[in-house]
Design a protein around this motif. Structure first.
Motif, PDB file in Angstrom:
ATOM      1  N   TYR A 170       0.817  -1.194   0.000  1.00 39.92           N
ATOM      2  CA  TYR A 170       0.000   0.000   0.000  1.00 39.92           C
ATOM      3  C   TYR A 170       0.865   1.264   0.000  1.00 39.92           C
ATOM      4  N   VAL A 171       2.189   1.077  -0.032  1.00 37.50           N
ATOM      5  CA  VAL A 171       3.089   2.218   0.165  1.00 37.50           C
ATOM      6  C   VAL A 171       3.105   3.130  -1.057  1.00 37.50           C
ATOM      7  N   ARG A 222       5.355   5.605  -1.638  1.00 38.12           N
ATOM      8  CA  ARG A 222       6.663   6.171  -1.930  1.00 38.12           C
ATOM      9  C   ARG A 222       7.173   5.642  -3.277  1.00 38.12           C
ATOM     10  N   PHE A 279      12.415  -4.810  -3.670  1.00 42.69           N
ATOM     11  CA  PHE A 279      12.057  -5.276  -2.334  1.00 42.69           C
ATOM     12  C   PHE A 279      11.340  -4.212  -1.528  1.00 42.69           C
ATOM     13  N   LEU A 295      18.006 -10.847 -15.018  1.00 42.02           N
ATOM     14  CA  LEU A 295      17.020 -10.178 -14.168  1.00 42.02           C
ATOM     15  C   LEU A 295      16.849 -10.916 -12.855  1.00 42.02           C
ATOM     16  N   ALA A 307      17.707  -9.718  -9.146  1.00 45.64           N
ATOM     17  CA  ALA A 307      16.654  -9.706  -8.139  1.00 45.64           C
ATOM     18  C   ALA A 307      17.085 -10.435  -6.870  1.00 45.64           C
ATOM     19  N   ARG A 343      19.887  -9.296  -3.058  1.00 46.07           N
ATOM     20  CA  ARG A 343      19.143  -8.374  -2.189  1.00 46.07           C
ATOM     21  C   ARG A 343      20.113  -7.490  -1.406  1.00 46.07           C
ATOM     22  N   LYS A 348      13.568   0.627   8.891  1.00 49.16           N
ATOM     23  CA  LYS A 348      12.242   0.586   8.308  1.00 49.16           C
ATOM     24  C   LYS A 348      11.222   0.234   9.379  1.00 49.16           C
ATOM     25  N   GLU A 356       9.010  11.246   7.870  1.00 44.66           N
ATOM     26  CA  GLU A 356      10.168  10.839   7.049  1.00 44.66           C
ATOM     27  C   GLU A 356      10.998  12.041   6.614  1.00 44.66           C
ATOM     28  N   LYS A 414      12.426   4.760   6.972  1.00 45.96           N
ATOM     29  CA  LYS A 414      11.340   4.546   6.006  1.00 45.96           C
ATOM     30  C   LYS A 414      10.165   3.951   6.756  1.00 45.96           C
ATOM     31  N   ILE A 415       8.986   4.497   6.549  1.00 40.80           N
ATOM     32  CA  ILE A 415       7.802   3.959   7.217  1.00 40.80           C
ATOM     33  C   ILE A 415       6.851   3.411   6.161  1.00 40.80           C
ATOM     34  N   ASP A 416       6.644   2.094   6.184  1.00 46.13           N
ATOM     35  CA  ASP A 416       5.722   1.459   5.244  1.00 46.13           C
ATOM     36  C   ASP A 416       4.371   1.296   5.916  1.00 46.13           C
ATOM     37  N   VAL A 417       3.357   1.968   5.379  1.00 42.80           N
ATOM     38  CA  VAL A 417       2.011   1.845   5.929  1.00 42.80           C
ATOM     39  C   VAL A 417       1.214   0.895   5.038  1.00 42.80           C
ATOM     40  N   GLN A 418       0.723  -0.197   5.627  1.00 42.83           N
ATOM     41  CA  GLN A 418      -0.077  -1.160   4.868  1.00 42.83           C
ATOM     42  C   GLN A 418      -1.515  -1.135   5.349  1.00 42.83           C
ATOM     43  N   ASN A 427       4.955  -9.241  12.612  1.00 41.03           N
ATOM     44  CA  ASN A 427       5.115  -8.839  11.218  1.00 41.03           C
ATOM     45  C   ASN A 427       5.073  -7.326  11.056  1.00 41.03           C
TER      46      ASN A 427
END
Lengths: 283, 275
Positions: A219-220, A222, A228, B17, B21, B24, B31, B52, B59-63, B78
Motif C-alpha cells: 500500500y506504500v 513512496r 524489495f 534479471l 533480483a 538483495r 524501516k 520521514e 522509512k515507514i511502510d504503511v499497509q 510482522n
C-alpha cells in the motif's frame, strides 16, 4: 433451390438482429463506462499528474510512484510467467491428449484458473512474503500475479500452438529440421499472434488485480527504490482513493483513466507487434 | 552467427534479471512497518510522510488490510505498529492501545426542516422504512428521504453498530459515498436525513451549507463532545503495539500523539485525542 437473399426465412433475420443487438449492447456498455470515466476524470489530467509525487494520501499531487510500481510489478510477473507459460504450453501442445501427466497438468491448470484472486493473495502473503522473507514487496506482488495469470496464459498459448497446421510439422520433419529449428523458425512465428493474444489477456488481468496485491505488494505510496520495496499499483490506488480517502474521488477517476490509457497502449503495441511477426515464418 | 548471439542474449535476459533480483541489498536504512485499519491508513500515510522528511534515515511502510490484520500482524511481529479503528475487546488486553483520534458520526437534516431532535427509536424507524413522513415528528407533512452510505464505508459500520441495525434492514432512497456527497445531498433536499462524519459536517456548516446536526440522546453533535467522549456515536482510532516495542516505533507513536500532527488528523475529518 436457390433462394433470393431478400427472401431469407424470418428466423435468420431474427438471429441477425439478436447478434447485432448483443454486439451493440456490448459496445454501448464500453462507451458508457468510458464516458463515466472521462467526464469526471479528464479535467486536470495532465503530464504533471502522471509525473509528480502524490500528496495528502493521494487526494492531491500526481501518481508517478504508482505508475512505476505498477510497471515494475507487471515486469516481475511477466519475466517469470512468460518463460514458464511458453515452456508448459509447448510441452502440452506436443503431448498426446491421453497421456496421464499432461492430463493432470491440464486439470490442475483449469482448477487454478477458477481460484479467486484473493486466495492467490493469501497464498502469496504466506509463501512469498513470509516463507521466502520478501515481506510486502514488488517482488512478492509480481510473483503472486505470475501464479495467478499462468493458467490463462498457458491454456491460451497451448490453443495457439495446436492451431498451427499439422502440415508444417510434417514438412519440417521431411526437411530433417531439428526440434529446436522447428519450434523457433516455424511453430512459434506461426503461432505468434495467438501467443501475443495470450500475453495481452494476462497483462489485462494482472493490471486489473486489487485483492491479491493488497496482501503482497502492499500500500506504500513512496517511489520504490528496489524490487524489495512495497509499492501500490494503479488498481489498489483507485480502490483506496474511492473507498478510504475523503475527497479522493476526483483523483480516483483520473487514475482509472490513466489505467485505461495504459491498457490501450499495451494493446496497440502488441497488435502492431503481432502484425509484424505473423507471416514471418521462415525456414 | 550474429543471430545466434542475439538470441542467446535474449535468453540470458530473464536469467540476469533473476540474478539481479536475488542480489538483495542489505537495508541501508531503518524501516518501520505499520499494518491495519483501512480507515486509518490514509491518515498514517500523511503522518509518515511528514515524519520521514524530518528523519531521512527512516522509512515507514504503511499497509492496509483491516483492523483484524493489524492485530494479527502486531502479535506475530510482522508489523512494528498496528492500527485498529475500534475499541479493545476483552481478549486484546495483551496489547498496548494508544488513542490517536476519534471519529464521530452525526445525524444531519436540512436547515429548512423544523425538527430539533430525534430519539434513537425514531431514527431506527426512519431508516427501516416504518416512518416515511416527517408529519409524525414535526407536524408538517413532508416525505422523508433516507440517505445511506455505501457498503464498506466506516461511517456506515459505526452507524449500524450504534443502532443495532443490519445494512439489509435499511430502506435507503439515496446511497452515497463520502461525507461531502452526503452533505450535498441533504443540503439539496428539504426532506432528507443522513449521517456523516461530524468534523466534515461542522466545516460544511461553517461554510454555509444548508444542513444542521441533530443531538443524539440529548447530547449535541459537536467536535468537542466527540473529543471528550460524551457523544455516543463515535469510535476511537487506535495505534497498538506489543510489550516489546522497537525504540524507533515508540518515537513515531509519540510523534503521532503529539500536537504537531493535529492539522493532518483534522484534514481527514477526525478529531485529535488530546493527551
Amino acid at each position: 433451390m436457390i433462394r433470393s437473399l431478400r427472401q431469407r426465412p424470418w428466423s435468420d433475420s431474427l438471429l441477425a438482429l439478436a447478434c447485432t443487438g448483443a454486439a451493440l449492447l456490448l459496445a454501448g456498455i464500453f462507451f458508457f463506462l468510458l464516458w463515466d470515466l472521462v467526464r469526471p476524470g479528464i479535467g486536470g489530467l495532465s503530464w504533471q499528474f502522471v509525473s509528480t509525487l502524490p500528496a495528502a494520501a493521494g487526494r492531491d499531487g500526481g501518481i508517478a510512484p504508482v505508475i512505476v510500481s505498477t510497471l515494475l510489478i507487471l515486469g516481475v510477473c511477466l519475466a517469470l510467467s512468460v518463460p514458464v507459460a511458453l515452456g508448459t504450453a509447448i510441452f502440452l501442445a506436443q503431448q498426446q491428449r491421453g497421456l496421464p501427466w499432461a492430463a493432470w497438468t491440464r486439470r490442475s491448470l483449469d482448477l487454478l484458473a477458477a481460484v479467486p484472486s484473493v486466495v492467490f493473495g493469501l497464498f502469496g502473503a504466506v509463501v512469498f512474503c513470509e516463507l521466502l522473507g520478501l515481506g510486502y514487496s514488488i517482488a512478492a506482488g509480481g510473483l503472486t500475479l505470475a501464479c495467478m495469470v499462468l493458467p490463462f496464459m498457458i491454456r491460451a498459448a497451448e490453443d495457439g500452438l495446436r492451431a498451427v497446421p499439422r502440415e508444417y510439422h510434417l514438412a519440417a520433419n521431411a526437411l530433417g529440421l531439428s526440434q529446436y529449428r522447428l519450434l523457433g523458425a516455424v511453430i512459434l512465428p506461426a503461432a505468434a499472434p495467438a501467443l501475443l493474444a495470450a500475453l495481452v489477456l494476462a497483462i489485462a488481468r494482472a493490471l486489473a488485480e486489487t485483492a491479491a496485491l493488497l496482501f503482497t505488494s502492499g500500500y506504500v505510496l513512496r517511489m520504490p527504490s528496489s524490487l524489495f520495496d512495497s509499492g501500490r499499483t494503479l488498481s489498489v490506488h483507485i480502490y483506496d482513493l474511492a473507498m478510504n480517502v475523503n475527497g479522493g474521488e476526483r483523483n480516483a477517476y483520473r487514475s482509472a483513466l490513466v489505467l485505461l490509457v495504459l491498457l490501450l497502449l499495451i494493446n496497440t503495441a502488441t497488435h502492431t507487434l503481432s502484425r509484424c511477426l505473423s507471416g514471418k515464418a521462415r525456414i | 552467427m550474429k543471430r545466434t548471439a542475439k538470441r542467446s542474449l535474449i535468453c540470458l535476459l530473464p536469467l540476469t534479471l533473476a540474478l539481479v533480483a536475488c542480489n538483495r541489498p542489505a537495508p541501508p536504512q531503518e524501516k518501520l512497518t505499520i499494518t491495519g485499519s483501512s480507515t486509518i491508513a490514509p491518515l498514517l500515510v500523511e503522518i509518515a510522510q511528514r515524519y520521514e522528511l524530518q528523519h531521512p534515515q527512516l522509512k515507514i511502510d504503511v499497509q492496509s488490510g483491516g483492523s483484524a490484520r493489524g492485530i494479527a500482524d502486531t502479535r506475530q511481529g510482522n508489523a512494528h505498529i498496528g492500527t485498529v479503528s475500534r475499541s479493545p475487546q476483552a481478549d486484546e488486553q495483551d496489547l498496548h492501545w494508544y488513542g490517536l483520534a476519534r471519529d464521530g458520526v452525526g445525524i444531519i437534516v436540512n436547515t429548512a426542516n423544523p425538527v430539533v431532535s430525534l430519539s434513537t427509536r425514531q431514527i431506527v424507524d426512519i431508516y427501516t422504512g416504518k416512518l416515511t413522513d416527517w408529519a409524525a415528528i414535526t407536524g408538517k407533512s413532508a416525505a422523508i428521504s433516507v440517505v445511506n452510505k455505501a457498503e464498506g464505508r466506516s461511517t456506515l459500520e459505526v452507524f449500524l453498530r450504534f443502532f443495532a441495525l443490519r445494512n439489509s434492514d435499511i430502506h435507503a432512497h439515496v446511497i452515497i459515498g463520502d461525507n461531502q456527497q452526503g452533505i450535498k445531498t441533504v443540503a439539496g433536499n428539504a426532506g432528507a436525513i443522513g449521517y456523516v462524519s461530524i468534523g466534515s459536517a461542522e466545516v460544511a456548516i461553517k461554510d454555509g451549507a444548508a444542513i444542521k446536526l441533530l443531538p443524539v440522546n440529548g447530547i449535541d453533535a459537536t467536535i468537542g463532545n466527540v473529543a471528550n467522549g460524551s457523544f455516543p456515536i463515535a469510535r476511537t482510532l487506535h495505534l497498538i503495539t506489543t510489550d516489546t516495542v522497537d525504540e524507533q516505533a515508540q518515537r513515531f507513536i509519540s510523534y503521532c500523539l503529539s500536537a504537531s500532527v493535529h492539522d493532518l488528523i483534522e484534514s481527514q475529518y477526525f478529531v485529535p485525542v488530546v493527551h
